[in-house]
Write an enzyme that holds these catalytic residues in place. Structure first.
Site, short mmCIF file in Angstrom:
data_model
loop_
_atom_site.label_atom_id
_atom_site.label_comp_id
_atom_site.label_asym_id
_atom_site.label_seq_id
_atom_site.Cartn_x
_atom_site.Cartn_y
_atom_site.Cartn_z
N GLU A 144 0.80 -1.24 0.00
CA GLU A 144 0.00 0.00 0.00
C GLU A 144 0.83 1.28 0.00
O GLU A 144 0.58 2.18 0.81
CB GLU A 144 -0.98 -0.03 1.19
CG GLU A 144 -1.90 -1.24 1.13
CD GLU A 144 -2.82 -1.40 2.34
OE1 GLU A 144 -2.73 -0.56 3.26
OE2 GLU A 144 -3.59 -2.37 2.37
N GLU A 255 -5.93 -10.25 -2.43
CA GLU A 255 -6.77 -10.20 -1.21
C GLU A 255 -8.25 -10.10 -1.57
O GLU A 255 -9.01 -9.38 -0.94
CB GLU A 255 -6.38 -8.98 -0.36
CG GLU A 255 -4.93 -8.89 0.01
CD GLU A 255 -4.59 -7.74 0.94
OE1 GLU A 255 -5.50 -7.10 1.49
OE2 GLU A 255 -3.38 -7.47 1.12
O1 G3I Z 1 -6.00 -10.45 18.05
C1 G3I Z 1 -6.64 -9.30 18.65
C2 G3I Z 1 -7.55 -9.73 19.78
O2 G3I Z 1 -6.80 -10.32 20.80
C3 G3I Z 1 -8.31 -8.51 20.28
O3 G3I Z 1 -9.24 -8.91 21.25
C4 G3I Z 1 -9.04 -7.83 19.14
C5 G3I Z 1 -9.74 -6.54 19.61
O4 G3I Z 1 -9.84 -5.58 18.59
O5 G3I Z 1 -8.11 -7.48 18.14
C6 G3I Z 1 -7.44 -8.60 17.58
O6 G3I Z 1 -6.54 -8.14 16.59
C7 G3I Z 1 -7.14 -7.70 15.39
C8 G3I Z 1 -6.52 -8.50 14.24
O7 G3I Z 1 -6.99 -8.01 13.02
C9 G3I Z 1 -6.87 -10.00 14.34
O8 G3I Z 1 -8.25 -10.18 14.16
C10 G3I Z 1 -6.79 -6.21 15.21
O9 G3I Z 1 -7.45 -5.44 16.19
C11 G3I Z 1 -7.20 -5.75 13.83
O10 G3I Z 1 -6.70 -4.43 13.62
C12 G3I Z 1 -6.60 -6.66 12.78
O11 G3I Z 1 -7.13 -6.27 11.53
C13 G3I Z 1 -6.44 -6.76 10.40
C14 G3I Z 1 -6.05 -5.57 9.51
O12 G3I Z 1 -5.44 -6.04 8.33
C15 G3I Z 1 -5.08 -4.65 10.22
O13 G3I Z 1 -4.76 -3.57 9.41
C16 G3I Z 1 -7.36 -7.70 9.63
O14 G3I Z 1 -7.58 -8.88 10.40
C17 G3I Z 1 -6.74 -8.07 8.29
O15 G3I Z 1 -7.69 -8.76 7.51
C18 G3I Z 1 -6.35 -6.80 7.55
O16 G3I Z 1 -5.74 -7.17 6.34
C19 G3I Z 1 -5.40 -6.07 5.46
C20 G3I Z 1 -4.14 -6.46 4.74
O17 G3I Z 1 -3.12 -6.75 5.65
C21 G3I Z 1 -3.68 -5.34 3.79
N1 G3I Z 1 -4.76 -4.96 2.90
C22 G3I Z 1 -6.04 -4.66 3.52
C23 G3I Z 1 -6.49 -5.81 4.40
C24 G3I Z 1 -7.84 -5.53 5.01
O18 G3I Z 1 -7.79 -4.43 5.88
#
Ligand code: G3I
Length: 345
Positions: A144, A255
């Site tokens: 990105e 993705e």
């Molecule tokens: O694991 C913790 C958990 O312990 C906690 O209770 C919970 C509370 O919010 O958060 C959990 O972590 C989350 C993690 O995903 C696992 O589910 C994070 O908050 C959350 O920010 C994180 O989001 C990820 C995101 O990237 C972060 O930017 C998404 O799963 C993931 O699908 C997303 O993937 C991105 C790619 O890397 C780049 N392109 C866009 C794509 C979608 O946003």
């Protein structure tokens, strides 16, 4: 109730497309560590995996002296055990980096110098490439990098400190180091909305064209393809893949998911039979386009961002508390019309 077993009668999705491209999916922590229905679906239908979160730098580069592959190794071993192609997401990003990397002091007040940040990220890239070289074939080197506002490299205004600290040639340096560390690896520049926002597509196109002119070792463009049932038109997706293919780069869909909402929609809608059928037709026309692009040798991989709707990142995004149904299997692990539409003549 979850299905206790997966639907055995279904054709394997990746087998179905084996003459065209690999079909991958993102593995969440949950899918990786729980031997449930979602893991079974992952193993049957996908021949390529990428970690949804656990290979991002913030989970590995713990501090200046600690690059910890304990969790990442579990993912690598799982993929290797089942003989899956492995992608690495991601070496450099403006999000999910460890915060300390950008600063001189523990309180994160004074920005790191150029030399300091370069040394830290170079060390990290070499460590990852060395550690994973027997497993991973394809790396998102920079994720990105293009601004949604200027369509040029992100700046501090777009929440990125990379250019501010390292200067405008930082992307080139990352690719050069990744290539030095492993000359056989596929090196990908990955971004979203390239297929849907014409200005951003031009920005990425001009950027990679310049990289090629400077002999920067880039192999492919990754189109994330977080799209909707309504947009962008399939013709525009095809044109985008062809544009980069004609430049001599490979294209990977990295993705993909197909939201039933437009980005600006706020209200929850009914998930009617008609809506599921509309989504199925959308998946179908796009996979037909992917086959044409693969035949030309441009498109090599199609990776979906998840398996079952209930675990998609689109639940809660962009509207907190709202669900979405962007994937091929429903929350019980049952194939949706979208799955059938891309696996039946
Ligand atoms: O694991 C913790 C958990 O312990 C906690 O209770 C919970 C509370 O919010 O958060 C959990 O972590 C989350 C993690 O995903 C696992 O589910 C994070 O908050 C959350 O920010 C994180 O989001 C990820 C995101 O990237 C972060 O930017 C998404 O799963 C993931 O699908 C997303 O993937 C991105 C790619 O890397 C780049 N392109 C866009 C794509 C979608 O946003």
């Amino acid at each position: 109730m979850f299905f206790s077993k997966i639907q055995k009668s279904l054709v394997s999705l990746c087998d179905y497309y084996k003459d065209y491209f690999s079909v991958g999916t993102a593995l969440s922590r949950w899918t990786l560590f729980n031997k449930g229905i979602e893991q079974k679906l992952a193993l049957k239908h996908f021949n390529e995996f990428v970690a949804e979160n656990l290979t991002k730098p913030m989970f590995i580069y713990k501090d200046e002296n600690t690059i910890d592959f304990t969790e990442a190794d579990k993912y690598l071993k799982f993929c290797k055990k089942y003989n899956k192609k492995i992608r690495w997401h991601t070496l450099v990003w403006h999000a999910q980096m460890p915060k300390w990397i950008y600063y001189q002091d523990k309180e994160c007040k004074e920005l790191a110098t150029k030399e300091m940040l370069e040394a830290r990220i170079k060390k990290y890239i070499f460590a990852v490439m060395e550690h994973t070289k027997d497993y991973v074939s394809s790396y998102d080197v920079v994720n990105e990098p293009i601004s949604d506002k200027t369509y040029k490299l992100r700046t501090e205004e777009d929440h990125s400190l990379w250019q501010k600290i390292l200067g405008p040639d930082y992307v080139e340096k990352m690719f050069t180091w990744a290539h030095e560390a492993n000359p056989n690896a596929e090196l990908v520049i990955n971004d979203y909305n390239i297929e849907s926002t014409i200005g951003k597509r031009e920005g990425m196109y001009n950027f990679v064209k310049e990289m090629l002119a400077k002999n920067v070792p880039i192999s492919a463009v990754g189109l994330q393809m977080h799209i909707s049932v309504n947009d962008p038109p399939v013709e525009q997706i095809e044109e985008t893949i062809n544009m980069f293919g004609e430049l001599g780069l490979k294209v990977l869909v990295t993705e993909m998911d197909v939201s039933v909402y437009n980005f600006e929609d706020k209200e929850r809608i009914e998930y009617t039979t008609e809506l599921l059928e509309k989504q199925a037709q959308r998946y179908k026309e796009i996979f037909e386009c992917f086959k044409r692009c693969a035949k030309k040798g441009y498109l090599t991989d199609v990776v979906l961002w998840g398996i079952m709707d209930n675990r998609s990142w689109k639940n809660d995004f962009p509207v907190p508390g709202r669900t979405d149904i962007p994937l091929l299997f429903d929350g019980k692990g049952k194939a949706k019309p979208s799955f059938y539409s891309i696996t039946e003549e």
